[in-house]
Design a protein around this motif. Structure first.
Motif, PDB file in Angstrom:
ATOM      1  N   GLY A 174      -7.391   3.531  -0.228  1.00 28.87           N
ATOM      2  CA  GLY A 174      -6.702   2.312   0.162  1.00 28.87           C
ATOM      3  C   GLY A 174      -7.503   1.077  -0.201  1.00 28.87           C
ATOM      4  O   GLY A 174      -6.946   0.072  -0.651  1.00 28.87           O
ATOM      5  N   GLY A 177      -7.392   0.722  -4.016  1.00 28.67           N
ATOM      6  CA  GLY A 177      -6.054   0.335  -4.441  1.00 28.67           C
ATOM      7  C   GLY A 177      -5.752  -1.120  -4.180  1.00 28.67           C
ATOM      8  O   GLY A 177      -5.074  -1.784  -4.980  1.00 28.67           O
ATOM      9  N   SER A 178      -6.269  -1.649  -3.063  1.00 31.92           N
ATOM     10  CA  SER A 178      -6.020  -3.060  -2.731  1.00 31.92           C
ATOM     11  C   SER A 178      -6.752  -4.010  -3.668  1.00 31.92           C
ATOM     12  O   SER A 178      -6.400  -5.185  -3.762  1.00 31.92           O
ATOM     13  N   GLY A 185      -3.445   0.255  -9.428  1.00 30.91           N
ATOM     14  CA  GLY A 185      -3.609  -0.065  -8.016  1.00 30.91           C
ATOM     15  C   GLY A 185      -2.583   0.636  -7.151  1.00 30.91           C
ATOM     16  O   GLY A 185      -2.900   1.143  -6.068  1.00 30.91           O
ATOM     17  N   GLU A 186      -1.334   0.674  -7.607  1.00 30.72           N
ATOM     18  CA  GLU A 186      -0.275   1.349  -6.857  1.00 30.72           C
ATOM     19  C   GLU A 186      -0.540   2.846  -6.754  1.00 30.72           C
ATOM     20  O   GLU A 186      -0.298   3.459  -5.706  1.00 30.72           O
ATOM     21  N   ASN A 189      -3.527   3.430  -4.401  1.00 26.16           N
ATOM     22  CA  ASN A 189      -3.097   3.118  -3.045  1.00 26.16           C
ATOM     23  C   ASN A 189      -2.184   4.205  -2.485  1.00 26.16           C
ATOM     24  O   ASN A 189      -2.213   4.504  -1.287  1.00 26.16           O
ATOM     25  N   TYR A 190      -1.369   4.815  -3.363  1.00 28.14           N
ATOM     26  CA  TYR A 190      -0.481   5.896  -2.946  1.00 28.14           C
ATOM     27  C   TYR A 190      -1.282   7.095  -2.431  1.00 28.14           C
ATOM     28  O   TYR A 190      -0.827   7.827  -1.556  1.00 28.14           O
ATOM     29  N   GLY A 192      -3.942   6.926  -0.727  1.00 24.48           N
ATOM     30  CA  GLY A 192      -4.514   6.613   0.575  1.00 24.48           C
ATOM     31  C   GLY A 192      -3.581   6.975   1.726  1.00 24.48           C
ATOM     32  O   GLY A 192      -2.367   6.805   1.635  1.00 24.48           O
ATOM     33  N   GLN A 194      -3.442   5.553   4.740  1.00 23.97           N
ATOM     34  CA  GLN A 194      -2.989   4.420   5.538  1.00 23.97           C
ATOM     35  C   GLN A 194      -1.621   3.904   5.115  1.00 23.97           C
ATOM     36  O   GLN A 194      -0.776   3.585   5.957  1.00 23.97           O
ATOM     37  N   ALA A 195      -1.380   3.827   3.799  1.00 20.80           N
ATOM     38  CA  ALA A 195      -0.108   3.303   3.308  1.00 20.80           C
ATOM     39  C   ALA A 195       1.070   4.137   3.809  1.00 20.80           C
ATOM     40  O   ALA A 195       2.125   3.604   4.155  1.00 20.80           O
TER      41      ALA A 195
END
Length: 235
Positions: A174, A177-178, A185-186, A189-190, A192, A194-195
């Motif tokens: 996460g 990714g941020s 980044g997407e 982040n995927y 992670g 938390q998302a």
């Protein structure tokens, strides 16, 4: 297998320690400290879900670390598999017993829901999805923990492997990714946790989130089964 594994948790006091510690941590931070319910003056369980998100992250590696590592060390896994059970049945029995113990822990927090409902109007759907997110997250980390326990004979090593592997899903993906833009980044982040938890906790059950958790669970259990097979333990 499931009943046997669950009984072992309670016979060794592991279950009691986990339940008391989980209820203690979650209760304290939900009702008495920091961003607790009475401070925010909102009829929701956001503080509980945030606390449980981190509490379960640390508790689950401790719960799973001995699931196979101890049996590998003592050789009882070989004795177990001389019975008419397959590697997969052993893995699934340990996974489902751990998940059932986590479910019991979450069910014991049901009084929180009734208290919140007494304090004000609550969104039942959001609360249900919050619990669902915690259960899916727990299942994912249990599968990682069982895999970690299957590749070593040392419980401490199994705990550390599960914990450090979990850190990537829980925080690092996460964070990375941020800091990236566009598709990379997407994608990161995927990965992670938390998302996906955030989406579910808002009451949105997306098929992508279910696929995400299902993939981690399946991969962790399959790798654990392969690890047993590599130890030349016949089914």
């Amino acid at each position: 297998m499931q009943k046997k594994e669950l009984r072992m948790f309670f016979d060794s006091l592991v279950a009691y320690i986990l339940l008391i510690a989980f209820l203690g941590f979650s209760g304290f931070f939900t009702w008495f400290y920091g961003s607790d319910v009475f401070l925010t003056k909102q009829a929701n369980l956001d503080s509980f879900f945030k606390t449980a998100y981190w509490t379960l992250f640390f508790f689950i590696p401790a719960l799973t670390m001995r699931s196979l590592a101890e049996e590998n060390k003592t050789g009882t896994i070989e004795l177990l598999l001389t019975k008419p059970v397959t590697n997969w049945q052993v893995i699934w029995g340990k996974f489902s017993a751990c998940l059932l113990l986590i479910l019991i822990a979450l069910l014991l927090t049901a009084p929180y829901c009734f208290t919140i409902a007494y304090l004000g109007k609550v969104d039942v759907g959001v609360i249900f999805c919050g619990y669902l997110g915690l259960l899916l997250m727990s299942a994912a980390y249990i599968s990682i923990g069982i895999f970690a326990s299957s590749i070593t004979d040392n419980q401490v090593v199994a705990f550390l492997i599960a914990l450090f592997t979990g850190i990537f899903f829980h925080y690092i993906f996460g964070l990375l990714g941020s800091g990236l833009n566009g598709t990379p980044g997407e994608l990161i982040n995927y990965l992670g946790m938390q998302a996906h938890i955030d989406g579910i906790s808002r009451g949105l059950i997306d098929s992508r989130d279910i696929i995400y958790f299902g993939s981690i669970i399946f991969l962790g259990l399959i790798l654990a089964e392969v690890s047993l097979a590599k130890r030349n333990i016949s089914e």
